[in-house]
Design a protein around this motif. Sequence first.
Motif, PDB file in Angstrom:
ATOM      1  N   MET A  17       3.760 -41.650  27.365  1.00 12.81           N
ATOM      2  CA  MET A  17       2.762 -41.685  28.329  1.00 12.81           C
ATOM      3  C   MET A  17       1.776 -42.785  28.079  1.00 12.81           C
ATOM      4  O   MET A  17       1.648 -43.351  26.995  1.00 12.81           O
ATOM      5  N   ARG A 121      -2.939 -52.001  30.214  1.00 11.04           N
ATOM      6  CA  ARG A 121      -3.909 -52.070  28.847  1.00 11.04           C
ATOM      7  C   ARG A 121      -5.153 -53.226  28.935  1.00 11.04           C
ATOM      8  O   ARG A 121      -6.204 -53.155  28.609  1.00 11.04           O
ATOM      9  N   TRP A 126      -8.026 -53.732  26.209  1.00  8.28           N
ATOM     10  CA  TRP A 126      -7.419 -53.478  24.899  1.00  8.28           C
ATOM     11  C   TRP A 126      -7.491 -54.895  24.579  1.00  8.28           C
ATOM     12  O   TRP A 126      -7.413 -55.944  25.195  1.00  8.28           O
ATOM     13  N   MET A 130      -3.500 -55.336  19.868  1.00 12.91           N
ATOM     14  CA  MET A 130      -2.835 -53.933  20.174  1.00 12.91           C
ATOM     15  C   MET A 130      -2.052 -53.837  21.429  1.00 12.91           C
ATOM     16  O   MET A 130      -0.875 -53.181  21.642  1.00 12.91           O
ATOM     17  N   ASP A 133       1.321 -55.230  20.181  1.00 13.00           N
ATOM     18  CA  ASP A 133       1.718 -54.191  19.184  1.00 13.00           C
ATOM     19  C   ASP A 133       2.392 -53.170  19.913  1.00 13.00           C
ATOM     20  O   ASP A 133       3.630 -52.731  19.574  1.00 13.00           O
ATOM     21  N   GLU A 134       1.848 -52.567  20.813  1.00 11.95           N
ATOM     22  CA  GLU A 134       2.575 -51.692  21.663  1.00 11.95           C
ATOM     23  C   GLU A 134       3.698 -51.990  22.390  1.00 11.95           C
ATOM     24  O   GLU A 134       4.579 -51.470  22.597  1.00 11.95           O
ATOM     25  N   ARG A 137       6.603 -52.486  20.103  1.00 14.44           N
ATOM     26  CA  ARG A 137       7.075 -51.015  19.500  1.00 14.44           C
ATOM     27  C   ARG A 137       8.258 -50.361  20.533  1.00 14.44           C
ATOM     28  O   ARG A 137       9.179 -49.985  20.203  1.00 14.44           O
TER      29      ARG A 137
ATOM     30  N   GLU B  13      -4.472 -48.781  15.459  1.00  5.32           N
ATOM     31  CA  GLU B  13      -3.033 -49.120  15.139  1.00  5.32           C
ATOM     32  C   GLU B  13      -2.334 -47.832  15.522  1.00  5.32           C
ATOM     33  O   GLU B  13      -2.944 -46.869  15.419  1.00  5.32           O
ATOM     34  N   ASN B  14      -1.091 -48.086  16.278  1.00  5.99           N
ATOM     35  CA  ASN B  14      -0.318 -46.888  16.382  1.00  5.99           C
ATOM     36  C   ASN B  14      -0.825 -45.777  17.258  1.00  5.99           C
ATOM     37  O   ASN B  14      -0.317 -44.520  17.245  1.00  5.99           O
ATOM     38  N   PHE B  15      -1.854 -46.123  18.002  1.00  5.97           N
ATOM     39  CA  PHE B  15      -2.658 -45.075  18.757  1.00  5.97           C
ATOM     40  C   PHE B  15      -1.605 -44.904  20.106  1.00  5.97           C
ATOM     41  O   PHE B  15      -0.972 -45.729  20.630  1.00  5.97           O
ATOM     42  N   SER B  16      -1.374 -43.701  20.353  1.00  4.96           N
ATOM     43  CA  SER B  16      -0.698 -43.321  21.542  1.00  4.96           C
ATOM     44  C   SER B  16      -0.942 -41.898  22.021  1.00  4.96           C
ATOM     45  O   SER B  16      -1.710 -41.071  21.046  1.00  4.96           O
ATOM     46  N   ASP B 133      14.434 -41.257  17.741  1.00  9.75           N
ATOM     47  CA  ASP B 133      13.781 -42.455  18.462  1.00  9.75           C
ATOM     48  C   ASP B 133      12.151 -42.775  18.491  1.00  9.75           C
ATOM     49  O   ASP B 133      11.956 -43.814  18.205  1.00  9.75           O
ATOM     50  N   ARG B 137      10.048 -45.462  16.379  1.00 11.24           N
ATOM     51  CA  ARG B 137       9.416 -46.429  17.103  1.00 11.24           C
ATOM     52  C   ARG B 137       7.982 -46.623  16.417  1.00 11.24           C
ATOM     53  O   ARG B 137       7.430 -47.796  16.059  1.00 11.24           O
ATOM     54  N   PHE B 138       7.469 -45.415  15.928  1.00  9.25           N
ATOM     55  CA  PHE B 138       6.077 -45.598  15.236  1.00  9.25           C
ATOM     56  C   PHE B 138       6.255 -46.041  13.727  1.00  9.25           C
ATOM     57  O   PHE B 138       5.296 -46.405  13.096  1.00  9.25           O
ATOM     58  N   PHE B 140       8.435 -47.919  12.506  1.00  6.94           N
ATOM     59  CA  PHE B 140       8.943 -49.171  11.983  1.00  6.94           C
ATOM     60  C   PHE B 140       8.132 -50.179  11.449  1.00  6.94           C
ATOM     61  O   PHE B 140       6.895 -49.995  11.717  1.00  6.94           O
TER      62      PHE B 140
END
Lengths: 173, 173
Positions: A17, A121, A126, A130, A133-134, A137, B13-16, B133, B137-138, B140
């Motif tokens: 998402m 973003r 953002w 970040m 970073d996304e 990923r 960081e790593n927000f989703s 997978d 991704r997160f 890594f």
Amino acid sequence: MAHKSRNEWEVPENFSMVVNNIFRSSFPRPENFEFLKKLKLKSILVLIPEPYPEENMQFLKENDIQFFQVGMSGNKEPFVNVPPETITKALEIAINPANHPLLIHCNRGKHRTGCLSGCIRRLQNWSLTMIFDEYRRFAFPKARPLDQQFIELYDSREVYEAALKKKWLPLNW
Amino acid sequence: MAHKSRNEWEVPENFSMVVNNIFRSSFPRPENFEFLKKLKLKSILVLIPEPYPEENMQFLKENDIQFFQVGMSGNKEPFVNVPPETITKALEIAINPANHPLLIHCNRGKHRTGCLSGCIRRLQNWSLTMIFDEYRRFAFPKARPLDQQFIELYDSREVYEAALKKKWLPLNW
């Protein structure tokens, strides 16, 4: 222990998402259609320039899903560049609530989809850190500096102002 | 061109988004609080066993956000393992719509959060391939085989059946 008695959904690679009602993925194959039905999509936005496969078209038709195609070739050194107007066009489709729920995809869900998601973003303000970073990923192990530069240099002001006026922004989480 | 005249949000960081109304991230710092406010969180589910920092507690209080803590130590070779009951407890908090919108976090948003998100995907019947997978991704560049094995071997049947009865499943996209 896996639920052997239940069907496992075949989710497209790189599926995620972006925000509420905007999804991203790699190219959906027929195995993924059952899963995609659960998203109750109103639209699909395809970023490849090639004709869309017949079976995918059939899936859209059967599920009453609008088809948008904004073909682009991806940012590859040294000569191919995504024109900013093309991203603007794609952005205007992607963030328009009239088209939601919407799925964005290209082939791998890494580069073109990554550029467009990065520009979304930007519209959400953002930080570039970040956003990149996304981007990385999803693009791993093939992150492209040119894509990241594209996201950085994209002039989003016009779309931003227009979308604010139409109350398409801020996007809902 | 970046919007220098507008504030950029500092996203953790790593927000989703995991699914609609369930978010994941690394440990939110005070710089991230303004961004988090936009999510209109009802709850935060913290997976670390240590006391929660005073400033984060203050943020929760000021924004009327419920605090859940299910401390775990992460799957590290060779001796530390997350007990399945602990994940079950965290799952029951995470998928309960009464707690949504909810943010799950640990320290880096990679391992403990990755295990819990993976178990949420199990409840959504994703194939292990796509669960892993996403996990990688997160996580890594620090993906842990033990985490993936934990997700694979976690017996989700009891939670699954209970959640179905309560109509917490299927989770909404």
